[in-house]
Design a protein around this motif. Structure first.
Motif, short mmCIF file in Angstrom:
data_model
loop_
_atom_site.label_atom_id
_atom_site.label_comp_id
_atom_site.label_asym_id
_atom_site.label_seq_id
_atom_site.Cartn_x
_atom_site.Cartn_y
_atom_site.Cartn_z
N LEU A 1 -28.05 9.07 7.48
CA LEU A 1 -29.13 8.27 6.92
C LEU A 1 -28.83 7.83 5.49
O LEU A 1 -29.08 6.68 5.13
N LEU A 2 -28.28 8.73 4.68
CA LEU A 2 -28.18 8.51 3.24
C LEU A 2 -26.83 7.98 2.78
O LEU A 2 -26.74 7.41 1.69
N CYS A 3 -25.78 8.17 3.57
CA CYS A 3 -24.44 7.80 3.12
C CYS A 3 -23.82 6.63 3.89
O CYS A 3 -22.79 6.10 3.48
N ARG A 4 -24.40 6.23 5.00
CA ARG A 4 -23.84 5.09 5.74
C ARG A 4 -24.07 3.82 4.94
O ARG A 4 -24.95 3.74 4.07
N ALA A 5 -23.27 2.81 5.24
CA ALA A 5 -23.32 1.56 4.47
C ALA A 5 -24.70 0.93 4.47
O ALA A 5 -25.16 0.40 3.45
N GLY A 6 -25.38 0.97 5.60
CA GLY A 6 -26.69 0.33 5.70
C GLY A 6 -27.73 0.87 4.76
O GLY A 6 -28.71 0.18 4.44
N ALA A 7 -27.55 2.11 4.28
CA ALA A 7 -28.52 2.70 3.36
C ALA A 7 -28.53 1.99 2.01
O ALA A 7 -29.51 2.09 1.26
N PHE A 8 -27.45 1.26 1.70
CA PHE A 8 -27.32 0.61 0.40
C PHE A 8 -27.63 -0.88 0.45
O PHE A 8 -27.65 -1.54 -0.59
N ASP A 9 -27.87 -1.40 1.65
CA ASP A 9 -28.21 -2.82 1.80
C ASP A 9 -29.68 -3.04 1.52
O ASP A 9 -30.54 -2.23 1.89
N THR A 10 -29.98 -4.16 0.88
CA THR A 10 -31.37 -4.51 0.58
C THR A 10 -32.01 -5.18 1.78
O THR A 10 -31.43 -6.10 2.37
N GLY A 11 -33.20 -4.71 2.14
CA GLY A 11 -33.96 -5.30 3.23
C GLY A 11 -35.38 -5.59 2.77
O GLY A 11 -35.73 -5.38 1.61
N VAL A 12 -36.18 -6.08 3.69
CA VAL A 12 -37.57 -6.43 3.40
C VAL A 12 -38.48 -5.42 4.08
O VAL A 12 -38.38 -5.18 5.29
N THR A 13 -39.37 -4.80 3.32
CA THR A 13 -40.29 -3.82 3.86
C THR A 13 -41.45 -4.51 4.58
O THR A 13 -41.59 -5.73 4.53
N ALA A 14 -42.26 -3.70 5.25
CA ALA A 14 -43.43 -4.24 5.96
C ALA A 14 -44.40 -4.92 5.00
O ALA A 14 -45.16 -5.81 5.38
N GLU A 15 -44.35 -4.49 3.72
CA GLU A 15 -45.24 -5.09 2.71
C GLU A 15 -44.63 -6.33 2.07
O GLU A 15 -45.24 -6.96 1.20
N GLY A 16 -43.41 -6.68 2.49
CA GLY A 16 -42.76 -7.87 1.95
C GLY A 16 -41.91 -7.62 0.72
O GLY A 16 -41.37 -8.56 0.13
N ASP A 17 -41.77 -6.36 0.32
CA ASP A 17 -40.94 -6.03 -0.84
C ASP A 17 -39.48 -5.90 -0.42
O ASP A 17 -39.17 -5.57 0.72
N ARG A 18 -38.58 -6.15 -1.37
CA ARG A 18 -37.16 -5.99 -1.11
C ARG A 18 -36.70 -4.65 -1.68
O ARG A 18 -36.96 -4.34 -2.86
N ALA A 19 -36.06 -3.86 -0.84
CA ALA A 19 -35.64 -2.53 -1.26
C ALA A 19 -34.56 -2.02 -0.33
O ALA A 19 -34.39 -2.51 0.79
N THR A 20 -33.81 -1.02 -0.80
CA THR A 20 -32.85 -0.34 0.06
C THR A 20 -33.51 0.88 0.71
O THR A 20 -34.58 1.34 0.27
N VAL A 21 -32.86 1.41 1.73
CA VAL A 21 -33.35 2.64 2.36
C VAL A 21 -33.43 3.75 1.33
O VAL A 21 -34.41 4.52 1.28
N LEU A 22 -32.42 3.85 0.47
CA LEU A 22 -32.40 4.91 -0.54
C LEU A 22 -33.55 4.78 -1.52
O LEU A 22 -34.19 5.77 -1.90
N ASP A 23 -33.85 3.54 -1.95
CA ASP A 23 -34.95 3.34 -2.88
C ASP A 23 -36.30 3.68 -2.23
O ASP A 23 -37.19 4.26 -2.87
N LEU A 24 -36.46 3.29 -0.96
CA LEU A 24 -37.70 3.62 -0.25
C LEU A 24 -37.87 5.13 -0.13
O LEU A 24 -38.97 5.66 -0.35
N LEU A 25 -36.78 5.81 0.21
CA LEU A 25 -36.86 7.27 0.34
C LEU A 25 -37.14 7.93 -1.00
O LEU A 25 -37.86 8.92 -1.07
N ALA A 26 -36.55 7.38 -2.07
CA ALA A 26 -36.80 7.94 -3.40
C ALA A 26 -38.28 7.81 -3.76
O ALA A 26 -38.88 8.74 -4.33
#
Length: 226
Positions: free
Chosen positions: A169-194
């Motif tokens: 979950l935390l070290c794969r490449a996809g964890a560092f890519d920016t995506g769009v949350t359900a609320e419309g915010d842009r964030a990475t998996v790591l930032d959301l988890l933080a």
């Protein structure tokens, strides 16, 4: 709640990671890391453990350990710089996100090289650094925080069925890519988890404070009766 074998550090509370994984928040679809990924990662570590050790130089660790691991996690490596005591490189995801990579001698600890971590992360234009010093794989927040935040995966314990999803979950490449949350915010998996971890800690702190108050009240009641 059972904590995760081989996983420790200050980046995320262990209880939070355990709750996240058991609650399904860290899974890709319904399954998380598939059986093939688990098999390949464990086979990678078996090869590293059988061919490398304390006497292995950082160039060999880069070739035999770091590059196969980076490929398994979905990265491509660029611009490697070889030094006598370490190797630095820029990892890129398929979507173009950048992560710093540092390879240190066997069993080196990140607490000794914070300045190197910060400088390497800054030089490649990244927020995060993956540090490999077998048997440790360390995820480090390199954004100049007042508190140094990292998460250690100690091998082979972190390849336990309970812990391997956290590494994925935390070290794969996809964890560092920016995506769009359900609320419309842009964030990475790591930032959301933080952000969730901060909320989790605040909730735990409030629960502990409430528990202390209740205990004090209960003790006061007992004392009053005496």
């Amino acid at each position: 709640m059972t904590l995760l074998p081989g996983v420790s550090g200050t980046l995320f509370p262990s209880r939070f990671l355990t709750a996240t994984l058991t609650g399904g928040l860290g899974r890709a679809g319904p399954t998380g890391p598939d059986d093939e990924f688990r098999r390949q990662l464990r086979a990678w570590w078996n090869r590293v453990e059988s061919t490398c050790g304390p006497a292995t130089g950082v160039r060999a660790l880069f070739d035999l350990a770091a590059m196969p691991l980076a490929a398994l996690l979905g990265f491509r490596a660029h611009d490697a710089i070889f030094d006598r005591a370490h190797v630095a490189a820029r990892l890129c995801t398929r979507r173009g996100a950048t992560v710093a990579l540092l390879v240190l001698p066997w069993a080196s600890r990140p607490s000794r090289v914070w300045r190197l971590i910060a400088g390497t992360t800054r030089d490649v234009g990244a927020d995060w650094c993956l540090l490999l010093s077998p048997p440790f794989l360390t995820l480090v927040d390199g954004r100049g925080q007042a508190i140094r935040r990292n998460l250690d995966f100690t091998l082979p314990d972190a390849l336990h069925d309970a812990s391997l999803p956290a590494l994925w979950l935390l070290c794969r490449a996809g964890a560092f890519d920016t995506g769009v949350t359900a609320e419309g915010d842009r964030a990475t998996v790591l930032d959301l988890l933080a952000a969730r971890a901060t909320h989790f800690q605040d909730t735990v702190r409030q629960d502990l404070q409430a528990g202390v108050v209740q205990a004090i009240v209960a003790i006061g009641g007992v004392i009053d009766k005496r």
